[in-house]
Design an enzyme around this catalytic site. Structure first.
Site, PDB file in Angstrom:
ATOM      1  N   GLY A  13       0.825  -1.211   0.000  1.00 37.59           N
ATOM      2  CA  GLY A  13       0.000   0.000   0.000  1.00 37.59           C
ATOM      3  C   GLY A  13       0.858   1.259   0.000  1.00 37.59           C
ATOM      4  N   THR A  38      -6.462  -3.159  -1.714  1.00 40.03           N
ATOM      5  CA  THR A  38      -6.381  -1.738  -2.126  1.00 40.03           C
ATOM      6  C   THR A  38      -4.948  -1.360  -2.521  1.00 40.03           C
ATOM      7  OG1 THR A  38      -6.001  -1.020   0.168  1.00 40.03           O
ATOM      8  CG2 THR A  38      -8.270  -0.970  -0.625  1.00 40.03           C
ATOM      9  N   GLY A 105      -0.742 -12.540  18.016  1.00 40.75           N
ATOM     10  CA  GLY A 105      -0.374 -13.923  18.341  1.00 40.75           C
ATOM     11  C   GLY A 105       0.983 -14.276  17.743  1.00 40.75           C
ATOM     12  N   ALA A 117      -0.809   0.516  13.160  1.00 40.12           N
ATOM     13  CA  ALA A 117      -1.179   1.782  12.528  1.00 40.12           C
ATOM     14  C   ALA A 117      -2.584   2.133  12.958  1.00 40.12           C
ATOM     15  CB  ALA A 117      -1.124   1.639  11.012  1.00 40.12           C
ATOM     16  N   TYR A 148     -14.613   1.523  10.135  1.00 38.23           N
ATOM     17  CA  TYR A 148     -13.174   1.836  10.180  1.00 38.23           C
ATOM     18  C   TYR A 148     -12.778   2.328  11.569  1.00 38.23           C
ATOM     19  CZ  TYR A 148      -8.717   4.055   8.820  1.00 38.23           C
ATOM     20  OH  TYR A 148      -7.396   4.424   8.714  1.00 38.23           O
TER      21      TYR A 148
HETATM   22  N1  LIG Z   1      -2.791   7.345   4.690  1.00 40.93           N
HETATM   23  C1  LIG Z   1      -3.211   7.942   5.779  1.00 40.93           C
HETATM   24  O1  LIG Z   1      -3.309   9.186   5.800  1.00 40.93           O
HETATM   25  C2  LIG Z   1      -3.555   7.163   7.013  1.00 40.93           C
HETATM   26  C3  LIG Z   1      -4.076   7.850   8.124  1.00 40.93           C
HETATM   27  C4  LIG Z   1      -4.373   7.122   9.261  1.00 40.93           C
HETATM   28  C5  LIG Z   1      -4.133   5.771   9.327  1.00 40.93           C
HETATM   29  N2  LIG Z   1      -3.638   5.122   8.248  1.00 40.93           N
HETATM   30  C6  LIG Z   1      -3.444   3.675   8.364  1.00 40.93           C
HETATM   31  O2  LIG Z   1      -2.245   3.279   7.738  1.00 40.93           O
HETATM   32  C7  LIG Z   1      -2.398   2.013   7.108  1.00 40.93           C
HETATM   33  C8  LIG Z   1      -2.017   2.090   5.646  1.00 40.93           C
HETATM   34  O3  LIG Z   1      -2.829   3.062   4.992  1.00 40.93           O
HETATM   35  P1  LIG Z   1      -2.542   3.485   3.471  1.00 40.93           P
HETATM   36  O4  LIG Z   1      -2.928   4.905   3.322  1.00 40.93           O
HETATM   37  O5  LIG Z   1      -1.183   3.050   3.083  1.00 40.93           O
HETATM   38  O6  LIG Z   1      -3.646   2.623   2.733  1.00 40.93           O
HETATM   39  P2  LIG Z   1      -3.498   1.631   1.474  1.00 40.93           P
HETATM   40  O7  LIG Z   1      -4.878   1.218   1.103  1.00 40.93           O
HETATM   41  O8  LIG Z   1      -2.644   2.251   0.426  1.00 40.93           O
HETATM   42  O9  LIG Z   1      -2.699   0.415   2.101  1.00 40.93           O
HETATM   43  C9  LIG Z   1      -3.297  -0.583   2.846  1.00 40.93           C
HETATM   44  C10 LIG Z   1      -2.737  -1.914   2.382  1.00 40.93           C
HETATM   45  O10 LIG Z   1      -3.286  -2.970   3.174  1.00 40.93           O
HETATM   46  C11 LIG Z   1      -3.631  -4.047   2.320  1.00 40.93           C
HETATM   47  N3  LIG Z   1      -4.666  -4.838   2.989  1.00 40.93           N
HETATM   48  C12 LIG Z   1      -5.924  -4.462   3.329  1.00 40.93           C
HETATM   49  N4  LIG Z   1      -6.572  -5.469   3.937  1.00 40.93           N
HETATM   50  C13 LIG Z   1      -5.688  -6.501   4.005  1.00 40.93           C
HETATM   51  C14 LIG Z   1      -5.752  -7.816   4.531  1.00 40.93           C
HETATM   52  N5  LIG Z   1      -6.871  -8.288   5.102  1.00 40.93           N
HETATM   53  N6  LIG Z   1      -4.652  -8.612   4.443  1.00 40.93           N
HETATM   54  C15 LIG Z   1      -3.516  -8.157   3.859  1.00 40.93           C
HETATM   55  N7  LIG Z   1      -3.405  -6.925   3.335  1.00 40.93           N
HETATM   56  C16 LIG Z   1      -4.474  -6.103   3.406  1.00 40.93           C
HETATM   57  C17 LIG Z   1      -4.100  -3.365   1.041  1.00 40.93           C
HETATM   58  O11 LIG Z   1      -4.084  -4.212  -0.085  1.00 40.93           O
HETATM   59  C18 LIG Z   1      -3.098  -2.223   0.922  1.00 40.93           C
HETATM   60  O12 LIG Z   1      -1.939  -2.604   0.223  1.00 40.93           O
HETATM   61  C19 LIG Z   1      -3.846   1.593   7.348  1.00 40.93           C
HETATM   62  O13 LIG Z   1      -3.895   0.733   8.457  1.00 40.93           O
HETATM   63  C20 LIG Z   1      -4.546   2.887   7.670  1.00 40.93           C
HETATM   64  O14 LIG Z   1      -5.657   2.687   8.498  1.00 40.93           O
HETATM   65  C21 LIG Z   1      -3.364   5.780   7.096  1.00 40.93           C
END
Ligand SMILES: NC(=O)c1ccc[n+]([C@@H]2O[C@H](COP(=O)([O-])OP(=O)(O)OC[C@H]3O[C@@H](n4cnc5c(N)ncnc54)[C@H](O)[C@@H]3O)[C@@H](O)[C@H]2O)c1
Length: 320
Positions: A13, A38, A105, A117, A148
């Site tokens: 991601g 995603t 775990g 995160a 969420y």
């Molecule tokens: N980007 C931001 O501003 C922001 C703000 C607050 C929190 N976060 C947190 O940071 C993390 C990453 O966010 P991001 O912006 O990079 O989003 P993103 O969608 O680009 O990345 C998330 C990744 O997780 C993978 N994923 C989702 N469900 C999965 C599963 N069940 N098993 C394996 N992989 C899975 C997706 O394929 C993706 O590659 C998330 O946990 C999000 O809640 C991001």
């Protein structure tokens, strides 16, 4: 000496891929795990040739197995933008709950330190401004964002339970809006939406009257904060974000100036439970981690625009 080994879930991601880059640069063996729901392999394809990088295509809501030792686990897997988690609310709840449980775990079995995160969304539509870590939030559990926000709140509670009950080493980062290269153009968040609309010379979509505020942190700053938190000895939640706050209306003007587009906006109804204000109080990060953001919005947006220019199809006559 053997290299330290780190597992990064959500590694394909936006944020996860930048973390993979950072840990590779720091000399770690990096294992990225992602089900690509995603994410995009293009974000990490440059790492595939490296002997110290591995990729597992796996859904972390199912049992997680990783052979060999692990020193650190960074759990970043989760849909992160409203457009994504509204489409897949149940997977979002599962990855925050079952996924977190599976990884805790694994961390316990491997005696690894685990960082999760979390998000500014745990504060919901905040009644306290700016948001400090000791604010408990104003979240609507049955509203559209509940899948969420509550998944992340449960994730924090589960992580604290493992810390207190099993003595697991844990870290909790509450991430505020972060931006930079590798964001998806169509992820529905305001920054990629504005940049791509401005590059295409389309009107910028403002939800509500544009008086709501956001605070945007450049991805390199966020990664630095996370890296410091992981290596610190602090287990309670820490906000990482950029306190420089701007209204959405002012932000639209800023994006148009940057791209040379004429300011045209289209007002649309405000989505339900959209937070009115967002600004991190980063006193704790300053004090405990000696961290604060270094990249201001002008510089961060310039770097992000470079990336977006290559991605957005701009008609020749409208070249920005
Ligand atoms: N980007 C931001 O501003 C922001 C703000 C607050 C929190 N976060 C947190 O940071 C993390 C990453 O966010 P991001 O912006 O990079 O989003 P993103 O969608 O680009 O990345 C998330 C990744 O997780 C993978 N994923 C989702 N469900 C999965 C599963 N069940 N098993 C394996 N992989 C899975 C997706 O394929 C993706 O590659 C998330 O946990 C999000 O809640 C991001």
């Amino acid at each position: 000496m053997a290299k330290k080994r780190v597992l990064i879930t959500g590694g394909a991601g936006f944020l996860g891929s930048h973390l993979c880059d950072r840990f590779i640069r720091e000399g770690y063996h990096v294992i990225a795990m992602d089900n690509l729901i995603t994410g995009d392999l293009e974000n990490i394809e440059h790492l595939f040739k490296l002997p110290d990088f591995e990729f597992y295509h796996h859904d972390v809501s199912k049992f997680v197995h990783v052979p060999g030792e692990l020193d650190y686990i960074l759990h970043f897997a989760s849909p992160a933008s409203p457009i994504d988690y509204l489409k897949i609310p149940i997977q979002t709840l599962k990855v925050g709950s079952l996924g977190t449980h599976n990884l805790l775990g694994l961390a316990k079995a491997k005696r690894a330190r685990m960082l999760i995160a979390s998000t500014s969304e745990v504060y919901g539509d905040p009644l306290v401004h700016p948001q400090r870590e000791d604010y408990w939030g104003n979240v609507n559990p049955v509203g559209p964002r509940g899948c969420y926000d509550e998944a992340k709140r449960f994730q924090e509670a589960m992580t604290m339970a493992y810390h207190m009950h099993h003595g697991l080493e844990t870290r909790i980062v509450r991430i505020f809006n972060t931006y930079g290269p590798r964001m998806r153009l169509d992820d529905g968040r305001v920054l990629p939406a504005f940049l791509s609309q401005a590059l295409r010379r389309e009107p910028l979509s403002i939800f509500g009257d544009g008086s709501q505020t956001r605070s945007f942190c450049y991805v390199d700053d966020l990664v630095e904060g996370i890296y410091r938190l992981l290596l610190s000895d602090y287990h309670l939640p820490v906000n990482i974000g950029n306190p420089s706050e701007i209204t959405i209306r002012e932000f639209a003007e800023e994006i148009c100036r940057l791209t040379g587009a004429e300011l045209k906006v289209e007002y649309q109804p405000l989505p339900k439970d959209d937070p009115q204000k967002r600004q991190p109080d980063i006193s704790k990060a300053r004090e405990i981690l000696g961290w604060e953001p270094r990249v201001d919005r002008a510089e961060g947006l310039k770097r992000t625009l470079e990336y977006f220019r290559d991605k957005v199809q701009v008609p020749d006559r409208q070249e920005a």
